[in-house]
Design a protein around this motif. Structure first.
Motif, PDB file in Angstrom:
ATOM      1  N   GLY A 183      39.340   2.380 -25.051  1.00  0.00           N
ATOM      2  CA  GLY A 183      38.851   3.858 -25.522  1.00  0.00           C
ATOM      3  C   GLY A 183      37.940   3.567 -26.821  1.00  0.00           C
TER       4      GLY A 183
ATOM      5  N   LEU B  23      34.651   2.259 -25.350  1.00  0.00           N
ATOM      6  CA  LEU B  23      33.946   3.274 -24.780  1.00  0.00           C
ATOM      7  C   LEU B  23      33.269   4.167 -26.134  1.00  0.00           C
ATOM      8  N   THR B  24      33.743   4.318 -27.188  1.00  0.00           N
ATOM      9  CA  THR B  24      33.133   5.087 -28.189  1.00  0.00           C
ATOM     10  C   THR B  24      32.208   4.570 -28.778  1.00  0.00           C
TER      11      THR B  24
ATOM     12  N   VAL C  99      28.515  10.992 -22.807  1.00  0.00           N
ATOM     13  CA  VAL C  99      29.599  10.702 -21.667  1.00  0.00           C
ATOM     14  C   VAL C  99      30.277   9.644 -21.966  1.00  0.00           C
ATOM     15  N   ALA C 100      29.907   8.612 -22.483  1.00  0.00           N
ATOM     16  CA  ALA C 100      30.798   7.481 -22.740  1.00  0.00           C
ATOM     17  C   ALA C 100      31.571   7.769 -23.874  1.00  0.00           C
ATOM     18  N   GLU C 101      31.394   8.470 -24.897  1.00  0.00           N
ATOM     19  CA  GLU C 101      32.064   8.745 -25.843  1.00  0.00           C
ATOM     20  C   GLU C 101      33.378   9.831 -25.553  1.00  0.00           C
ATOM     21  N   ALA C 102      32.872  11.033 -24.553  1.00  0.00           N
ATOM     22  CA  ALA C 102      34.014  11.684 -24.295  1.00  0.00           C
ATOM     23  C   ALA C 102      35.206  10.931 -23.337  1.00  0.00           C
ATOM     24  N   ALA C 103      34.425  10.021 -22.631  1.00  0.00           N
ATOM     25  CA  ALA C 103      35.357   9.105 -21.693  1.00  0.00           C
ATOM     26  C   ALA C 103      36.506   8.199 -22.640  1.00  0.00           C
ATOM     27  N   GLY C 104      35.678   7.758 -23.751  1.00  0.00           N
ATOM     28  CA  GLY C 104      36.296   7.064 -24.819  1.00  0.00           C
ATOM     29  C   GLY C 104      37.487   7.755 -25.259  1.00  0.00           C
TER      30      GLY C 104
ATOM     31  N   LEU D 261      39.145  10.582 -23.888  1.00  0.00           N
ATOM     32  CA  LEU D 261      39.915  10.660 -22.913  1.00  0.00           C
ATOM     33  C   LEU D 261      40.975   9.512 -22.751  1.00  0.00           C
ATOM     34  N   VAL D 262      40.201   8.307 -22.415  1.00  0.00           N
ATOM     35  CA  VAL D 262      41.181   6.975 -22.177  1.00  0.00           C
ATOM     36  C   VAL D 262      41.890   6.696 -23.418  1.00  0.00           C
TER      37      VAL D 262
END
Length: 278
Positions: free
Chosen positions: A272, A275-276, A114-119, A121-122
């Motif tokens: 981003g 977050l990754t 989830v954190a990587e996906a959010a990174g 996207l951001v």
């Protein structure tokens, strides 16, 4: 993603922004890109000569990759004929991680937390925000189809090269042969599109093209190597930090304006990246 891979991909991002800047500032964008592709091809020949010949299963991936890389260079070259580094580069790079993420997750079964996906996207949102000025600043919109075509090609070769290098089980030999094939296809395509005017001339064009080739080859060799050790979508997204370096190059060397919108976008890109790493 290990710290070594993480730092290596960041270095590759800096090299990528650098070679784009060299192409953009060149007296002839097409000529500079022709030199870049030719030098890359020669480097590829030298590398391939020291490696075993790829297995039969690898060649379809190499041919597909060479064709997609050539399309990417053609779109990018034509885009730089109509726009600045700080506008074309974000558009060309910004949408590619979104495409890569969706294809990797839906069709390739890539596992991204989830954190990587959010990174991702951001990071992508920050890049797209940075490019929004093309619609409001009165710059030429003729760059848009070429920039978006380059983005699609970027997503395509990211996936093809990541999978192809895994099939080859040797990133070095894959990248070597890739650039040999790419150099041949790109030269033939540009001669067909632009004729003799596409041939490079002048010391400046040859110098810029050669420097850009060295930076481009090193950047992508590191990226393909990283794709064999980490999720393709994550490597692709982290490479997009090259936009930070491109903005700094445009600001410090090309005297492009650093607006509030650009500063906010850079902040999103940094977020981003963080977050990754979580």
């Amino acid at each position: 993603m290990s710290l070594t891979v993480f730092l290596s991909v960041l270095a590759a991002a800096l090299l990528h922004a650098t070679w784009n800047a060299l192409v953009r500032v060149g007296a002839s964008r097409v000529g500079t890109m022709m030199v870049l592709s030719g030098v890359q091809g020669l480097i590829g020949v030298a590398v391939a000569a020291t490696q075993p010949v790829p297995a039969a299963a690898v060649w379809p991936w190499l041919l597909a990759s060479g064709a997609i890389h050539s399309a990417y260079k053609i779109f990018l070259t034509f885009a730089y004929e109509h726009g600045d580094l700080s506008r074309v580069y974000p558009l060309a790079r910004g949408t590619a991680p979104m495409i890569t993420l969706l294809v990797g997750a839906i069709w390739l079964g890539e596992v991204v937390v989830v954190a990587e996906a959010a990174g991702i996207l951001v990071l992508g949102f920050g890049i797209l925000l940075l490019a929004r000025g093309v619609w409001t600043s009165g710059e030429s919109r003729r760059m848009l189809p070429f920039a978006f075509g380059s983005a699609c090609a970027t997503a395509g070769y990211t996936l093809v090269d990541g999978l192809g290098a895994r099939v080859a089980e040797n990133a070095t030999v894959f990248v070597g042969w890739l650039f040999v094939i790419d150099g041949v296809i790109f030269a033939a395509a540009m001669l067909a599109l632009r004729g003799r005017s596409s041939l490079p001339s002048g010391r400046r064009v040859w110098a810029m093209g050669s420097l850009a080739a060295a930076a481009s080859y090193g950047s992508y060799a590191v990226a393909v190597w990283a794709m064999t050790l980490a999720p393709i979508a994550l490597v692709a997204a982290l490479r997009e930090t090259s936009i930070l370096f491109a903005v700094l190059i445009g600001w410090l060397l090309f005297r492009e304006r650093m607006t509030r919108a650009k500063a906010v976008s850079v902040g999103l890109i940094a977020a981003g990246v963080i977050l990754t790493r979580i």
